[in-house]
Structure formats: structure tokens, C-alpha cells
Design a protein around this motif. Structure first.
Motif, PDB file in Angstrom:
ATOM      1  N   VAL A 116       0.855  -1.190   0.000  1.00 31.22           N
ATOM      2  CA  VAL A 116       0.000   0.000   0.000  1.00 31.22           C
ATOM      3  C   VAL A 116       0.886   1.233   0.000  1.00 31.22           C
ATOM      4  O   VAL A 116       1.858   1.307   0.741  1.00 31.22           O
ATOM      5  N   VAL A 117       0.543   2.212  -0.840  1.00 34.23           N
ATOM      6  CA  VAL A 117       1.243   3.492  -0.819  1.00 34.23           C
ATOM      7  C   VAL A 117       0.293   4.552  -0.295  1.00 34.23           C
ATOM      8  O   VAL A 117      -0.909   4.489  -0.501  1.00 34.23           O
ATOM      9  N   THR A 118       0.860   5.534   0.390  1.00 32.84           N
ATOM     10  CA  THR A 118       0.078   6.619   0.980  1.00 32.84           C
ATOM     11  C   THR A 118       0.606   7.944   0.464  1.00 32.84           C
ATOM     12  O   THR A 118       1.819   8.161   0.412  1.00 32.84           O
ATOM     13  N   LEU A 119      -0.306   8.829   0.094  1.00 31.36           N
ATOM     14  CA  LEU A 119       0.054  10.140  -0.434  1.00 31.36           C
ATOM     15  C   LEU A 119      -0.754  11.197   0.311  1.00 31.36           C
ATOM     16  O   LEU A 119      -1.980  11.156   0.321  1.00 31.36           O
ATOM     17  N   ARG A 120      -0.043  12.125   0.978  1.00 32.19           N
ATOM     18  CA  ARG A 120      -0.729  13.245   1.637  1.00 32.19           C
ATOM     19  C   ARG A 120      -0.984  14.307   0.574  1.00 32.19           C
ATOM     20  O   ARG A 120      -0.072  14.679  -0.173  1.00 32.19           O
ATOM     21  N   VAL A 121      -2.222  14.775   0.518  1.00 37.84           N
ATOM     22  CA  VAL A 121      -2.610  15.736  -0.519  1.00 37.84           C
ATOM     23  C   VAL A 121      -3.246  16.968   0.117  1.00 37.84           C
ATOM     24  O   VAL A 121      -3.833  16.903   1.190  1.00 37.84           O
ATOM     25  N   ARG A 122      -3.122  18.097  -0.600  1.00 37.60           N
ATOM     26  CA  ARG A 122      -3.852  19.318  -0.271  1.00 37.60           C
ATOM     27  C   ARG A 122      -4.320  19.891  -1.604  1.00 37.60           C
ATOM     28  O   ARG A 122      -3.492  20.243  -2.458  1.00 37.60           O
ATOM     29  N   LEU A 123      -5.621  19.929  -1.783  1.00 43.61           N
ATOM     30  CA  LEU A 123      -6.232  20.369  -3.033  1.00 43.61           C
ATOM     31  C   LEU A 123      -7.180  21.529  -2.740  1.00 43.61           C
ATOM     32  O   LEU A 123      -7.794  21.577  -1.671  1.00 43.61           O
ATOM     33  N   SER A 124      -7.328  22.425  -3.695  1.00 46.17           N
ATOM     34  CA  SER A 124      -8.290  23.510  -3.515  1.00 46.17           C
ATOM     35  C   SER A 124      -8.889  23.879  -4.861  1.00 46.17           C
ATOM     36  O   SER A 124      -8.312  23.626  -5.917  1.00 46.17           O
ATOM     37  N   GLY A 125     -10.066  24.493  -4.798  1.00 42.48           N
ATOM     38  CA  GLY A 125     -10.770  24.906  -5.997  1.00 42.48           C
ATOM     39  C   GLY A 125     -12.231  25.139  -5.684  1.00 42.48           C
ATOM     40  O   GLY A 125     -12.651  25.113  -4.521  1.00 42.48           O
ATOM     41  N   GLN A 126     -12.991  25.353  -6.737  1.00 46.43           N
ATOM     42  CA  GLN A 126     -14.429  25.526  -6.558  1.00 46.43           C
ATOM     43  C   GLN A 126     -15.040  24.225  -6.036  1.00 46.43           C
ATOM     44  O   GLN A 126     -14.597  23.138  -6.395  1.00 46.43           O
ATOM     45  N   GLU A 127     -16.042  24.353  -5.196  1.00 44.39           N
ATOM     46  CA  GLU A 127     -16.611  23.192  -4.509  1.00 44.39           C
ATOM     47  C   GLU A 127     -17.046  22.103  -5.485  1.00 44.39           C
ATOM     48  O   GLU A 127     -16.704  20.932  -5.311  1.00 44.39           O
ATOM     49  N   LYS A 128     -17.773  22.464  -6.522  1.00 39.87           N
ATOM     50  CA  LYS A 128     -18.248  21.464  -7.484  1.00 39.87           C
ATOM     51  C   LYS A 128     -17.087  20.753  -8.174  1.00 39.87           C
ATOM     52  O   LYS A 128     -17.112  19.540  -8.385  1.00 39.87           O
ATOM     53  N   ALA A 129     -16.068  21.505  -8.533  1.00 38.35           N
ATOM     54  CA  ALA A 129     -14.922  20.924  -9.232  1.00 38.35           C
ATOM     55  C   ALA A 129     -14.157  19.965  -8.322  1.00 38.35           C
ATOM     56  O   ALA A 129     -13.768  18.866  -8.748  1.00 38.35           O
ATOM     57  N   VAL A 130     -13.956  20.354  -7.073  1.00 30.02           N
ATOM     58  CA  VAL A 130     -13.217  19.499  -6.139  1.00 30.02           C
ATOM     59  C   VAL A 130     -14.004  18.213  -5.872  1.00 30.02           C
ATOM     60  O   VAL A 130     -13.444  17.116  -5.904  1.00 30.02           O
ATOM     61  N   ILE A 131     -15.296  18.341  -5.642  1.00 32.12           N
ATOM     62  CA  ILE A 131     -16.118  17.148  -5.372  1.00 32.12           C
ATOM     63  C   ILE A 131     -16.139  16.231  -6.590  1.00 32.12           C
ATOM     64  O   ILE A 131     -16.001  15.011  -6.462  1.00 32.12           O
TER      65      ILE A 131
END
Length: 155
Positions: free
Chosen positions: A101-116
């Protein structure tokens, strides 16, 4: 030697043998048990190990030669999906990984609809990628920021 002393010696020997019979039986039983345990352990050490079953169906795992390659593949998939959805990838960092198993910490941002939509596409697609933990926070411009750990199986 007289018969009386020989008889007393034989009688004493028989009494001593009777008194020592129980501890002797217990010691022999313990010895047999230890030998049996040793034989069982030796058999288990020399036996061929059972094949390791994959944690997911091979079609759902990231095909990679090693952990670093699997991590790069996962990061590339996240970047590609984010770019297609118009989501900003603020940070990607490797997390603590386990076997297979590999694990990747992420931080994403954008418009709510686009992120979802982007996260929905990542979690529904193949290879199987899931969030182990995540949090969402609102941004001043009406967008959202998602931070968390994504995990994926690799083979």
C-alpha cells in the motif's frame, strides 16, 4: 550380609521407587511435550509458506515495480485528474506506507463542485484509490480546500 539387611534395603528401595514414580512420570511427560513442540516448530519452519494473497484484485492495484514507482504513479493520477477538473494541487507528499500500500498526503483547492467531481472520479475509478483521512475547509473566495491521505494498493 544378613537376609534382614538385604530385605530392608530392598524394601527401602521399593518405597523410594514408589515415591519417585510420580515426579518421574511428570518429568517424562514434560520431556515428551517439549520434543513434540520442537518437532512441530521445526516442521513449521521447513514448510513452504502460504502464498501471500493480494489485498485487492490485481486489476484494481497500481501496476508498479516498486513502492517509489507506485507513489509516482499515484501522484501523477491525482495531478492529471486535478488538472482535468480545474482543481489546484497545493501539495503532494509521501506518507507512511505499509506492505503493498502506498500513501500520499494531498492538499487540493478549488471551486466546490470541481473538487467534489474530481474526488468522486478518483475514488470511483481504477486503480482503487481511497482517502484514509480527510478534512474540508472553506476558502474566502467561495472555494474549498481538501487535505488528507490517499491510499492505493500496488503490485
Amino acid at each position: 550380609m544378613r537376609r534382614a539387611s538385604v530385605a530392608a534395603g530392598l524394601g527401602g528401595g521399593l518405597i523410594a521407587a514408589a515415591l519417585l514414580a510420580a515426579p518421574l512420570a511428570e518429568a517424562l511427560s514434560g520431556l515428551w511435550s517439549a520434543r513434540q513442540t520442537r518437532a512441530d516448530l521445526m516442521a513449521s519452519l521447513t514448510a513452504t509458506p502460504e502464498p501471500v494473497r493480494p489485498i485487492v484484485d490485481p486489476g484494481l492495484a497500481i501496476a508498479a515495480g516498486n513502492r517509489a514507482s507506485a507513489l509516482r504513479n499515484l501522484a501523477a493520477r491525482v495531478r492529471t485528474r486535478a488538472a482535468a477538473a480545474g482543481v489546484l494541487v497545493e501539495a503532494l507528499a509521501p506518507g507512511a506506507s505499509q506492505t503493498g500500500v502506498v500513501t500520499l498526503r494531498v492538499r487540493l483547492s478549488g471551486q466546490e463542485k470541481a473538487v467534489i467531481a474530481m474526488l468522486d472520479g478518483v475514488e470511483r475509478g481504477t486503480p482503487l484509490i481511497r482517502f484514509r483521512s480527510w478534512s474540508v475547509s472553506a476558502l474566502a473566495d467561495g472555494g474549498v480546500r481538501v487535505e488528507g491521505e490517499m491510499v492505493a494498493a500496488w503490485r
